[in-house]
Design a protein around this motif. Sequence first.
Motif, PDB file in Angstrom:
ATOM      1  N   LEU A 260       0.831  -1.213   0.000  1.00 15.71           N
ATOM      2  CA  LEU A 260       0.000   0.000   0.000  1.00 15.71           C
ATOM      3  C   LEU A 260       0.863   1.259   0.000  1.00 15.71           C
ATOM      4  CD1 LEU A 260      -2.892  -1.075   2.403  1.00 15.71           C
ATOM      5  CD2 LEU A 260      -2.942  -0.854  -0.087  1.00 15.71           C
ATOM      6  N   SER A 261       1.974   1.207   0.715  1.00 16.56           N
ATOM      7  CA  SER A 261       2.896   2.354   0.714  1.00 16.56           C
ATOM      8  C   SER A 261       3.443   2.594  -0.676  1.00 16.56           C
ATOM      9  CB  SER A 261       4.089   2.072   1.638  1.00 16.56           C
ATOM     10  OG  SER A 261       3.820   2.538   2.908  1.00 16.56           O
ATOM     11  N   SER A 262       3.769   1.505  -1.348  1.00 19.64           N
ATOM     12  CA  SER A 262       4.295   1.625  -2.701  1.00 19.64           C
ATOM     13  C   SER A 262       3.233   2.237  -3.620  1.00 19.64           C
ATOM     14  CB  SER A 262       4.737   0.241  -3.168  1.00 19.64           C
ATOM     15  OG  SER A 262       5.236   0.301  -4.452  1.00 19.64           O
ATOM     16  N   CYS A 263       1.979   1.773  -3.479  1.00 14.07           N
ATOM     17  CA  CYS A 263       0.873   2.375  -4.259  1.00 14.07           C
ATOM     18  C   CYS A 263       0.770   3.861  -3.954  1.00 14.07           C
ATOM     19  CB  CYS A 263      -0.459   1.710  -3.915  1.00 14.07           C
ATOM     20  SG  CYS A 263      -0.566  -0.005  -4.405  1.00 14.07           S
ATOM     21  N   ALA A 264       0.847   4.185  -2.662  1.00 11.50           N
ATOM     22  CA  ALA A 264       0.716   5.593  -2.263  1.00 11.50           C
ATOM     23  C   ALA A 264       1.840   6.425  -2.853  1.00 11.50           C
ATOM     24  CB  ALA A 264       0.701   5.707  -0.739  1.00 11.50           C
ATOM     25  N   SER A 265       3.050   5.860  -2.908  1.00 12.70           N
ATOM     26  CA  SER A 265       4.145   6.673  -3.431  1.00 12.70           C
ATOM     27  C   SER A 265       3.973   6.906  -4.939  1.00 12.70           C
ATOM     28  CB  SER A 265       5.502   6.057  -3.088  1.00 12.70           C
ATOM     29  OG  SER A 265       5.645   4.830  -3.732  1.00 12.70           O
ATOM     30  N   ILE A 266       3.433   5.911  -5.662  1.00 22.86           N
ATOM     31  CA  ILE A 266       3.179   6.135  -7.093  1.00 22.86           C
ATOM     32  C   ILE A 266       2.123   7.215  -7.278  1.00 22.86           C
ATOM     33  CG2 ILE A 266       2.316   5.094  -9.223  1.00 22.86           C
ATOM     34  CD1 ILE A 266       3.500   2.476  -8.373  1.00 22.86           C
ATOM     35  N   LEU A 267       1.068   7.112  -6.471  1.00 24.76           N
ATOM     36  CA  LEU A 267       0.009   8.125  -6.554  1.00 24.76           C
ATOM     37  C   LEU A 267       0.578   9.513  -6.268  1.00 24.76           C
ATOM     38  CD1 LEU A 267      -3.042   8.549  -6.920  1.00 24.76           C
ATOM     39  CD2 LEU A 267      -3.276   8.341  -4.446  1.00 24.76           C
ATOM     40  N   ALA A 268       1.422   9.609  -5.227  1.00 20.89           N
ATOM     41  CA  ALA A 268       1.990  10.912  -4.856  1.00 20.89           C
ATOM     42  C   ALA A 268       2.915  11.426  -5.955  1.00 20.89           C
ATOM     43  CB  ALA A 268       2.735  10.789  -3.537  1.00 20.89           C
ATOM     44  N   LEU A 269       3.709  10.523  -6.548  1.00 19.06           N
ATOM     45  CA  LEU A 269       4.606  10.941  -7.625  1.00 19.06           C
ATOM     46  C   LEU A 269       3.824  11.516  -8.800  1.00 19.06           C
ATOM     47  CD1 LEU A 269       7.261   8.074  -7.860  1.00 19.06           C
ATOM     48  CD2 LEU A 269       7.740  10.518  -7.678  1.00 19.06           C
ATOM     49  N   LEU A 270       2.741  10.832  -9.164  1.00 14.10           N
ATOM     50  CA  LEU A 270       1.961  11.328 -10.298  1.00 14.10           C
ATOM     51  C   LEU A 270       1.210  12.606  -9.935  1.00 14.10           C
ATOM     52  CD1 LEU A 270       0.871   8.035 -11.992  1.00 14.10           C
ATOM     53  CD2 LEU A 270       2.023   9.944 -13.086  1.00 14.10           C
ATOM     54  N   THR A 271       0.817  12.715  -8.673  1.00 15.30           N
ATOM     55  CA  THR A 271       0.179  13.954  -8.240  1.00 15.30           C
ATOM     56  C   THR A 271       1.167  15.116  -8.360  1.00 15.30           C
ATOM     57  OG1 THR A 271      -1.083  12.645  -6.676  1.00 15.30           O
ATOM     58  CG2 THR A 271      -1.145  15.031  -6.382  1.00 15.30           C
ATOM     59  N   LEU A 272       2.400  14.862  -7.947  1.00 14.27           N
ATOM     60  CA  LEU A 272       3.428  15.903  -8.081  1.00 14.27           C
ATOM     61  C   LEU A 272       3.643  16.264  -9.542  1.00 14.27           C
ATOM     62  CD1 LEU A 272       6.196  14.855  -5.539  1.00 14.27           C
ATOM     63  CD2 LEU A 272       4.763  16.912  -5.477  1.00 14.27           C
ATOM     64  N   PHE A 273       3.656  15.242 -10.387  1.00 13.50           N
ATOM     65  CA  PHE A 273       3.802  15.480 -11.819  1.00 13.50           C
ATOM     66  C   PHE A 273       2.649  16.357 -12.308  1.00 13.50           C
ATOM     67  CE2 PHE A 273       2.953  14.326 -16.251  1.00 13.50           C
ATOM     68  CZ  PHE A 273       4.203  14.528 -16.817  1.00 13.50           C
ATOM     69  N   GLY A 274       1.414  16.019 -11.881  1.00 12.31           N
ATOM     70  CA  GLY A 274       0.245  16.797 -12.283  1.00 12.31           C
ATOM     71  C   GLY A 274       0.321  18.232 -11.786  1.00 12.31           C
ATOM     72  N   ILE A 275       0.738  18.392 -10.517  1.00 17.04           N
ATOM     73  CA  ILE A 275       0.849  19.746  -9.960  1.00 17.04           C
ATOM     74  C   ILE A 275       1.897  20.544 -10.727  1.00 17.04           C
ATOM     75  CG2 ILE A 275       1.587  21.063  -7.932  1.00 17.04           C
ATOM     76  CD1 ILE A 275       0.478  18.744  -6.216  1.00 17.04           C
ATOM     77  N   GLY A 276       3.012  19.869 -11.040  1.00 20.30           N
ATOM     78  CA  GLY A 276       4.071  20.541 -11.781  1.00 20.30           C
ATOM     79  C   GLY A 276       3.613  20.994 -13.157  1.00 20.30           C
ATOM     80  N   MET A 277       2.801  20.170 -13.801  1.00 12.98           N
ATOM     81  CA  MET A 277       2.360  20.477 -15.158  1.00 12.98           C
ATOM     82  C   MET A 277       1.259  21.540 -15.179  1.00 12.98           C
ATOM     83  SD  MET A 277       4.151  18.760 -17.311  1.00 12.98           S
ATOM     84  CE  MET A 277       3.252  19.036 -18.839  1.00 12.98           C
ATOM     85  N   TYR A 278       0.347  21.458 -14.224  1.00 17.68           N
ATOM     86  CA  TYR A 278      -0.870  22.261 -14.249  1.00 17.68           C
ATOM     87  C   TYR A 278      -0.573  23.736 -14.463  1.00 17.68           C
ATOM     88  CZ  TYR A 278      -5.421  24.007 -12.747  1.00 17.68           C
ATOM     89  OH  TYR A 278      -6.643  24.630 -12.707  1.00 17.68           O
ATOM     90  N   PRO A 279      -1.248  24.443 -15.321  1.00  8.66           N
ATOM     91  CA  PRO A 279      -2.365  24.013 -16.164  1.00  8.66           C
ATOM     92  C   PRO A 279      -1.902  23.544 -17.556  1.00  8.66           C
ATOM     93  CG  PRO A 279      -2.148  26.370 -16.306  1.00  8.66           C
ATOM     94  CD  PRO A 279      -1.007  25.894 -15.450  1.00  8.66           C
ATOM     95  N   TYR A 280      -0.584  23.313 -17.690  1.00 11.79           N
ATOM     96  CA  TYR A 280      -0.095  22.826 -18.982  1.00 11.79           C
ATOM     97  C   TYR A 280      -0.381  21.331 -19.135  1.00 11.79           C
ATOM     98  CZ  TYR A 280       2.502  27.174 -19.262  1.00 11.79           C
ATOM     99  OH  TYR A 280       2.837  28.497 -19.316  1.00 11.79           O
ATOM    100  N   MET A 281      -0.516  20.887 -20.374  1.00 12.98           N
ATOM    101  CA  MET A 281      -0.601  19.451 -20.612  1.00 12.98           C
ATOM    102  C   MET A 281       0.589  18.972 -21.425  1.00 12.98           C
ATOM    103  SD  MET A 281      -4.547  18.442 -20.766  1.00 12.98           S
ATOM    104  CE  MET A 281      -4.121  16.794 -20.251  1.00 12.98           C
ATOM    105  N   ILE A 282       0.985  19.775 -22.416  1.00 10.32           N
ATOM    106  CA  ILE A 282       2.272  19.535 -23.057  1.00 10.32           C
ATOM    107  C   ILE A 282       2.979  20.880 -23.115  1.00 10.32           C
ATOM    108  CG2 ILE A 282       3.486  18.784 -25.133  1.00 10.32           C
ATOM    109  CD1 ILE A 282       1.175  17.027 -25.825  1.00 10.32           C
ATOM    110  N   TYR A 283       4.149  20.928 -22.504  1.00  8.01           N
ATOM    111  CA  TYR A 283       4.886  22.182 -22.456  1.00  8.01           C
ATOM    112  C   TYR A 283       5.684  22.331 -23.738  1.00  8.01           C
ATOM    113  CZ  TYR A 283       7.362  26.058 -20.321  1.00  8.01           C
ATOM    114  OH  TYR A 283       7.849  27.307 -20.032  1.00  8.01           O
ATOM    115  N   SER A 284       5.615  23.537 -24.322  1.00  5.52           N
ATOM    116  CA  SER A 284       6.342  23.761 -25.567  1.00  5.52           C
ATOM    117  C   SER A 284       7.652  24.482 -25.284  1.00  5.52           C
ATOM    118  CB  SER A 284       5.479  24.582 -26.525  1.00  5.52           C
ATOM    119  OG  SER A 284       6.250  24.951 -27.645  1.00  5.52           O
TER     120      SER A 284
END
Lengths: 340, 449
Positions: A260-284
Motif C-alpha cells: 500500500l505504501s508503494s501504491c501511495a508513493s506512485i500516486l503521490a509521484l503522479l500527483t506531483l507530476f500533475g501539480i508541476g504540469m498544471y495548467p499545462y498538458m504539453i509544455y512547448s
Amino acid sequence: MNIDLNSIWFSLVGVLFAGYAILDGFDLGVGALHLFTRTDEERRILINSIGPVWDGNEVWLVTGGGALFAAFPMVYATAFSGFYLAMMFLLFALIFRAVAIEFRSKQPHKWWRQMWDISFSISSMVSGLLIGVALGNIARGIPLDAQFEYGGGFFNLLNPYAVIVGLTTVALFMMHGAIYLVLKTEGALHERIRGWVNNAIILFVIFYIATTMATLLYIPHMMEYIKSHPILFVVAFLNMLAIANIPREIHLRYDRRAFLSSCASILALLTLFGIGMYPYMIYSLPNPEHSLTIYNAASSQKTLQIMLIIAAMGMPLALTYTIAIYRIFRGKVKLEPTSY
Amino acid sequence: MDLLLLSRLQFALTIAFHYIFPPLSIGLGIILVIMEGTYLKTGNPLYQQMTRFWVKIFGLIFAIGVASGIVMEFQFGTNWSTYSRYVGDVFGSALAAEGIFAFFLESGFLAILLFGWNRVSPKWHFFSTIMVALGAHFSAIWIIVANSWQQTPAGYHIVGEGLSARAEIVDFWQLVFNPSTIDRLTHTYMGAWQAGAFFVLSVSAFYLLKKKYQDFAKASIKIALIIAVFASLMQLVTGHSSASTLADTQPAKLAAFEAHYPESAPAPLYLFGWVDEDNETVILGPKIPGFLSYLVHGDASKPVTGLRAFSPDKRPPVNVVFQSYHAMVAIGMGLIAIALIGLFFWWRKILFETRWYLWALVLSVLGPQLGNQLGWLSAEVGRQPYIVYNLLLTADGLSKTVTAGEVITSLILFGIIYIFLFALFIYLLNEKIQHGPSEEDLIIKGHRA
C-alpha cells in the motif's frame, strides 16, 4: 486551482493514468524481474501472480487514452502523432507482452518457454521505459509550432532528462512488482524476493533523487505552480514519507502495508507530476506560448459535462469490479490446471 | 508510395486483423451463456465439459483481441491526428465510454471465467459469463456509435474555421442514435453471432468426422445451429434495413454497391459482374431490372440516385465496393443455405451422419469471417473519399508530422508481427482442438475444492 470542468478532467485523466501506473505498474515490474527467477515453476508462479489481472490493468491505459482523446483531443493528437515511432514501439511491446503471457506455458519445450520468457521480460521493461520517457518529454517540453504540431523527430525524445525519468519509471515498477510478488509467493522463492525488494528500493531511490535534482535544476517551469501554492509541498513530503515507509514495513514483514505504501508513493509521484504540469498538458520549448493547456486543448464544455456524467456512472462500477477481482484472487499463487 | 495510401493500408491491415477476434468473442460469449446456463439448469456434466472447453478457446481469442485492439485506439492519434482533432469532441467520447462501460466489465469478469472455477460458486461463475458476454456486446455498441457517426454525422455542429474547425456535440442522444447506428449495430451483432456459431459448428463437425467426443460435438452443434439459423436469417432483415437507410443517408455508397450510374433512374440489382469504371458500365452482369428500386422504395419504377449525381472526385472506388458488397451478399446467402440444410437434416435425424454436410460445416467457419471483413470493406471504402461523410476528406485527416518513411517502418513491422501472431494463433488453436475437451470435466466438481 480553479474548480472548472477543464481542471476536473485534468484530474480525472490523471486518476486513470495513476490507476494504470499503480496496477499495470506492478505487473510490468513483475515482467522486468521475470528473468531473475531460475526454475520453470518459479517463472510460472510469477506469470500466474498477474495472470487473472493483467489485462484488466491494461484497460486503465486504454480508458485513460480514450478519456484523453475525448476530453483533450489536441493533446491526444499532438502527443500520439508527435511520438509516432515511440508509440509504435510501445504498441509492439504491449502486444508481445500480452502474447508472451498467453503463449508461454502452452508448450513444454525449453526453447519455446525461454523465447517467451525473454520477450515477456524485455517488453515489460521497454513498456515502462517508453512510458517514462514520454512523461519526461512532456514535462521537459518539446518543440511545438503554432498549430501545436511536434517538430522534433524521434531521437530528440531520447534526451538525458527524459531517459532518467524513463529509468526511474522502470526502477519504480520493479520495486512495486517485487513487493507485489512478496505478497503472492511463499517458501524459498518468497524469501529470495524479499531480498530483491531491498535492492529494488535502493535502485529506485537513486533514480528518484536523480530525477528530483534534474527537475529542480533544469526544469524550472515544473516548480512554478508549487512555489506559488506552498501548501502543496505536503504532497512532496507525503511522497517521501511513503517511500521511506516501504523498507520499514518490509523489515517488519507487514507486506500488505508495504504494498500500500508503494501504491501511495506512485500516486503521490503522479500527483506531483500533475501539480508541476498544471495548467499545462504539453509544455512547448523553446516557445512556451505554443504549449497545450487544459484550456486550449480541451473539448467543448458540453462534451466535458457529458463525459463527467459518463464517468460518474461508469467509474464506480469499474472500481467495484476491480476490487472484487482482486479480492477473489487474493492470497498466494497456487498453480492449477487452468493456470498459465 | 504516398503517406495517404500507406496510412490507409496500415489502418486496413490493423483493423482487418483485429476484426478476426471481437466477432468471435461476441458470438462465443452468447453461446457460452447458453451452455453454462443449460449446465446449471440440468446439472448434466456434458454441459460443464462444453463450457470449460469453449472457455479455454475464448481466452485465447480474447487475448489476441486485446493485444490487437490497443493498436486501434492509439492509431487515431498516431496516424490520423488531424482527424482526431476534428472529431475528438464527438468520437473520443464514444471511445472513452467504451473503455468505461465495456472493457472494465469484460476484462474483470473474464478473470473469473478463466481462472475462477474453484474460487467462486457455480452461480457466480455463470454470472461472470453473462457479464463477459454483455461486456463484449457493450463494446460493440460504442465503437459502432463512433463509426456510424463517421458515416452519418448527427447531433453536432462545426465550430471554428479552416485549421481550427472541429465538430462539437450539440445533442448527445442524436449522436448516439444517429441514422445508421441501429442498423449497423444489429447487422454487426448478427455477423458476430454467425462468426461464433459457425466456429463452434466447424470444430464440432470436425470431431464427428473423426469420431471423437461425439456427445460433446452433437450437443455443441445443436446449440450453435440454432444461433446460426437465427443470425443468418436475421442478416436478411438487418442487411436490407442497412441498405435502405443508405438510400437516404449515403446515396453514393449505395450507388457504388450496385454500380448504379444514372443520375436518377430506376435501379436494377446485379447478381454479379465487373464494373468498367472508365465507361461507367457493368460488364457480364446478369441483373434483375428495377429490383434495387423495389428493395429501397418498395416500387420497381421509382428512381434511385446514381453515381453521376456526384462529381467523379466525390465517388468511392466503384468496382472494389461492388465486388466486396456482392461477395458479402453471396456469402450471406450461402450461410443461410448451410444453416437451413442443417435444420432440415436435424429434423430428418441425419444431421450427424451426413459426411459431406459435416465437411461443409468444417469449412463454414470461413464464411462469417470473410463476410464480416467484406462487409466492413464495403462500408468503409464506400464512404470514401471522406473520412467523415461529407465533412472531412480522408486525405485531410492525416497526421502532419508523420513521414511516409515512418509509416513504412511501422507498416512492415505490423505486417511481420501480425503474420507471426496469426500463425501462432492457428497453431495453438489447432493444439487445443486436437487435444479436445477434457474427460475430467465430465466429473462434477464441488466448488472451493
